[in-house]
Design an enzyme around this catalytic site. Structure first.
Site, PDB file in Angstrom:
ATOM      1  N   CYS A 113       0.815  -1.226   0.000  1.00 33.38           N
ATOM      2  CA  CYS A 113       0.000   0.000   0.000  1.00 33.38           C
ATOM      3  C   CYS A 113       0.848   1.275   0.000  1.00 33.38           C
ATOM      4  O   CYS A 113       0.331   2.351  -0.289  1.00 33.38           O
ATOM      5  CB  CYS A 113      -0.950   0.001   1.193  1.00 33.38           C
ATOM      6  SG  CYS A 113      -1.943  -1.487   1.274  1.00 33.38           S
ATOM      7  N   HIS A 249      -3.479   7.004   2.537  1.00 26.67           N
ATOM      8  CA  HIS A 249      -3.867   5.676   2.068  1.00 26.67           C
ATOM      9  C   HIS A 249      -5.247   5.347   2.656  1.00 26.67           C
ATOM     10  O   HIS A 249      -5.474   5.475   3.864  1.00 26.67           O
ATOM     11  CB  HIS A 249      -2.828   4.645   2.507  1.00 26.67           C
ATOM     12  CG  HIS A 249      -3.271   3.241   2.300  1.00 26.67           C
ATOM     13  ND1 HIS A 249      -3.854   2.815   1.127  1.00 26.67           N
ATOM     14  CD2 HIS A 249      -3.238   2.160   3.127  1.00 26.67           C
ATOM     15  CE1 HIS A 249      -4.152   1.526   1.236  1.00 26.67           C
ATOM     16  NE2 HIS A 249      -3.799   1.108   2.440  1.00 26.67           N
ATOM     17  N   ASN A 279     -10.287  -0.533   0.254  1.00 27.04           N
ATOM     18  CA  ASN A 279      -8.838  -0.365   0.272  1.00 27.04           C
ATOM     19  C   ASN A 279      -8.264  -0.915  -1.038  1.00 27.04           C
ATOM     20  O   ASN A 279      -8.268  -2.116  -1.261  1.00 27.04           O
ATOM     21  CB  ASN A 279      -8.275  -1.129   1.482  1.00 27.04           C
ATOM     22  CG  ASN A 279      -6.762  -1.069   1.566  1.00 27.04           C
ATOM     23  OD1 ASN A 279      -6.094  -0.656   0.633  1.00 27.04           O
ATOM     24  ND2 ASN A 279      -6.231  -1.504   2.694  1.00 27.04           N
TER      25      ASN A 279
HETATM   26  O1  UT7 Z   1      -3.565  -1.466   3.751  1.00 30.23           O
HETATM   27  C1  UT7 Z   1      -3.475  -1.998   5.023  1.00 30.23           C
HETATM   28  C2  UT7 Z   1      -4.539  -3.006   5.177  1.00 30.23           C
HETATM   29  N1  UT7 Z   1      -5.057  -3.337   6.439  1.00 30.23           N
HETATM   30  C3  UT7 Z   1      -5.683  -2.549   7.342  1.00 30.23           C
HETATM   31  O2  UT7 Z   1      -5.700  -1.363   7.272  1.00 30.23           O
HETATM   32  C4  UT7 Z   1      -6.373  -3.265   8.442  1.00 30.23           C
HETATM   33  C5  UT7 Z   1      -6.409  -2.509   9.735  1.00 30.23           C
HETATM   34  N2  UT7 Z   1      -7.296  -3.164  10.679  1.00 30.23           N
HETATM   35  C6  UT7 Z   1      -8.638  -3.014  10.630  1.00 30.23           C
HETATM   36  O3  UT7 Z   1      -9.138  -2.246   9.839  1.00 30.23           O
HETATM   37  C7  UT7 Z   1      -9.481  -3.760  11.649  1.00 30.23           C
HETATM   38  O4  UT7 Z   1      -8.625  -4.475  12.533  1.00 30.23           O
HETATM   39  C8  UT7 Z   1     -10.500  -4.733  10.983  1.00 30.23           C
HETATM   40  C9  UT7 Z   1     -11.565  -3.932  10.285  1.00 30.23           C
HETATM   41  C10 UT7 Z   1      -9.783  -5.646   9.997  1.00 30.23           C
HETATM   42  C11 UT7 Z   1     -11.158  -5.593  12.051  1.00 30.23           C
HETATM   43  O5  UT7 Z   1     -11.776  -4.802  13.040  1.00 30.23           O
HETATM   44  P1  UT7 Z   1     -11.587  -5.181  14.583  1.00 30.23           P
HETATM   45  O6  UT7 Z   1     -12.373  -4.208  15.341  1.00 30.23           O
HETATM   46  O7  UT7 Z   1     -10.104  -5.235  14.831  1.00 30.23           O
HETATM   47  O8  UT7 Z   1     -12.292  -6.600  14.663  1.00 30.23           O
HETATM   48  P2  UT7 Z   1     -11.704  -7.980  15.165  1.00 30.23           P
HETATM   49  O9  UT7 Z   1     -10.742  -8.531  14.178  1.00 30.23           O
HETATM   50  O10 UT7 Z   1     -11.254  -7.815  16.582  1.00 30.23           O
HETATM   51  O11 UT7 Z   1     -13.017  -8.875  15.149  1.00 30.23           O
HETATM   52  C12 UT7 Z   1     -14.106  -8.622  16.041  1.00 30.23           C
HETATM   53  C13 UT7 Z   1     -15.203  -9.611  15.767  1.00 30.23           C
HETATM   54  C14 UT7 Z   1     -14.742 -11.066  15.741  1.00 30.23           C
HETATM   55  O12 UT7 Z   1     -15.760 -11.830  16.336  1.00 30.23           O
HETATM   56  P3  UT7 Z   1     -15.648 -12.299  17.856  1.00 30.23           P
HETATM   57  O13 UT7 Z   1     -14.397 -13.132  17.928  1.00 30.23           O
HETATM   58  O14 UT7 Z   1     -15.577 -11.056  18.672  1.00 30.23           O
HETATM   59  O15 UT7 Z   1     -16.921 -13.086  18.056  1.00 30.23           O
HETATM   60  C15 UT7 Z   1     -14.647 -11.408  14.281  1.00 30.23           C
HETATM   61  O16 UT7 Z   1     -14.857 -12.778  14.034  1.00 30.23           O
HETATM   62  O17 UT7 Z   1     -15.763  -9.369  14.478  1.00 30.23           O
HETATM   63  C16 UT7 Z   1     -15.817 -10.610  13.727  1.00 30.23           C
HETATM   64  N3  UT7 Z   1     -15.651 -10.301  12.310  1.00 30.23           N
HETATM   65  C17 UT7 Z   1     -16.701 -10.028  11.496  1.00 30.23           C
HETATM   66  N4  UT7 Z   1     -18.025 -10.008  11.723  1.00 30.23           N
HETATM   67  C18 UT7 Z   1     -18.828  -9.700  10.677  1.00 30.23           C
HETATM   68  C19 UT7 Z   1     -14.511 -10.183  11.591  1.00 30.23           C
HETATM   69  N5  UT7 Z   1     -14.789  -9.856  10.329  1.00 30.23           N
HETATM   70  C20 UT7 Z   1     -16.138  -9.754  10.238  1.00 30.23           C
HETATM   71  C21 UT7 Z   1     -17.024  -9.438   9.190  1.00 30.23           C
HETATM   72  N6  UT7 Z   1     -18.346  -9.417   9.462  1.00 30.23           N
HETATM   73  N7  UT7 Z   1     -16.598  -9.136   7.942  1.00 30.23           N
END
Ligand code: UT7
Length: 322
Positions: A113, A249, A279
């Site tokens: 990125c 970005h 993204n």
């Molecule tokens: O160019 C660089 C690319 N990457 C980034 O910029 C990523 C940066 N990180 C993020 O944007 C965030 O960490 C995410 C959006 C990827 C995730 O958000 P989060 O608040 O960190 O969520 P998490 O990974 O802690 O997941 C929370 C919950 C989980 O469920 P449990 O374990 O709490 O029951 C996941 O299984 O959300 C669940 N989950 C979803 N639920 C519905 C994860 N993905 C999804 C989804 N839909 N798509």
């Protein structure tokens, strides 16, 4: 001489997939995706005729037209991508062929990125050395083909697209830039994605899709990008408020708002298209720049600060005069 951007262009695939559509093919919802990322939809290539090359060439043609430059006038073509159609020839060489840019040296840059910024900084360094005068820089991705569509925590984030700029060696333009890498953090955003044909080494059946530790990437981004911006401002003696627009970005709107808060700046200084495009990795900054330019929001002399972060790990920022 420094790099001055004299034209921009972009190309998004025809088809877009809304969060509501994704919720029909996986266990997710518009509510979850929008509240955690700000993304509402993303464009995805949807036919064999839409490739990394075709998106790149369309964006390039738009940028060349905007700049009033003919392909034969280019002496350098850099393409930032991690999703080229072939390993070799490079996407840049394929773009050169498609445009008929017969005088250009062409090669790809893999910095995920941060790739567009690394490419812009490389062009600026070529210009400073006097090696080249007119360059085409493209950021392009079709990440949809390397994403694990069964991993809802990553696949909902990314989109396909291309952005391009034409830069000319000039007395004005790029003011200062900064970039860096930390390979020790490489595992938090990784895509192996290569079949091994070596006769002594078993290839296995793992397709090697993109995988990510989202929370670690989030922490890295909200720390590194403001650090980069502050150090660039310190280098140039400018205040945060002197910058007309911060073109960051487009990974997650929560990352963008967190950076605006840390810099104590109004969110209006941070144009964003993440809601519509998701993204698009190396393409996100040049697509955003093209949109802001084509919407007539830029005036000569405006100060722009471009900054990004990504796999590698890599990060970078560039401060330039429009
Ligand atoms: O160019 C660089 C690319 N990457 C980034 O910029 C990523 C940066 N990180 C993020 O944007 C965030 O960490 C995410 C959006 C990827 C995730 O958000 P989060 O608040 O960190 O969520 P998490 O990974 O802690 O997941 C929370 C919950 C989980 O469920 P449990 O374990 O709490 O029951 C996941 O299984 O959300 C669940 N989950 C979803 N639920 C519905 C994860 N993905 C999804 C989804 N839909 N798509």
């Amino acid at each position: 001489m420094r790099a001055k951007i004299i034209g921009t262009g972009s190309c998004l695939p025809d088809r877009s997939a809304t969060n509501d559509y994704l919720s029909t093919i996986m266990d997710t919802s518009d509510q979850w995706i929008h509240s955690r990322t700000g993304i509402h939809k993303r464009h995805l290539v949807s036919s064999e005729e839409e490739t990394t090359l075709t998106l790149a060439v369309n964006a390039a043609n738009a940028a060349l037209e905007d700049a009033g430059i003919l392909p034969a006038q280019l002496d350098l073509i850099l393409v930032a991508t991690v999703s080229s159609d072939f390993i070799t020839p490079s996407t840049a060489c394929m773009v050169q062929k498609a445009l008929g840019a017969c005088h250009a040296t062409a090669f790809d840059i893999n910095a995920a990125c941060s790739g567009f910024l690394f490419a812009l900084n490389t062009v600026d360094a070529y210009f400073q050395s006097g090696a080249c005068q007119t360059a085409l820089i493209i950021g392009v991705e079709t990440l949809s083909k390397i994403i694990d569509w069964s991993d809802r925590s990553t696949c909902v984030l990314f989109g396909d697209g291309a952005g391009a700029v034409v830069a000319k060696a000039s007395e004005e333009g790029m003011v200062a830039s900064i970039q860096g890498s930390d390979g020790t953090g490489g595992d938090i955003l990784i895509c192996k994605n290569r079949t091994n044909n070596n006769p002594y080494i078993a290839t296995g059946t793992d397709p090697g899709y993109l995988s990510m530790n989202g929370q670690e990437v989030f922490k890295f981004a909200v720390k590194k990008v403001p650090e980069c911006i502050q150090s660039l401002l310190a280098q140039t003696g400018l205040c945060a408020s002197d910058v007309t627009y911060y073109l960051l970005h487009q990974a997650n709107y929560r990352i963008i708002t967190s950076i605006a808060r840390k810099l104590k700046l109004p969110i209006e200084k941070f144009p964003s298209n993440v809601e519509r495009c998701g993204n698009t990795s190396a393409a996100s900054i040049p697509i955003l720049l093209d949109e802001v330019h084509k919407e007539g929001k830029l005036s000569e002399g405006d100060i722009l600060l471009l900054s990004g972060f990504g796999a590698g790990l890599t990060w970078g920022a560039a401060l330039l005069k429009w």
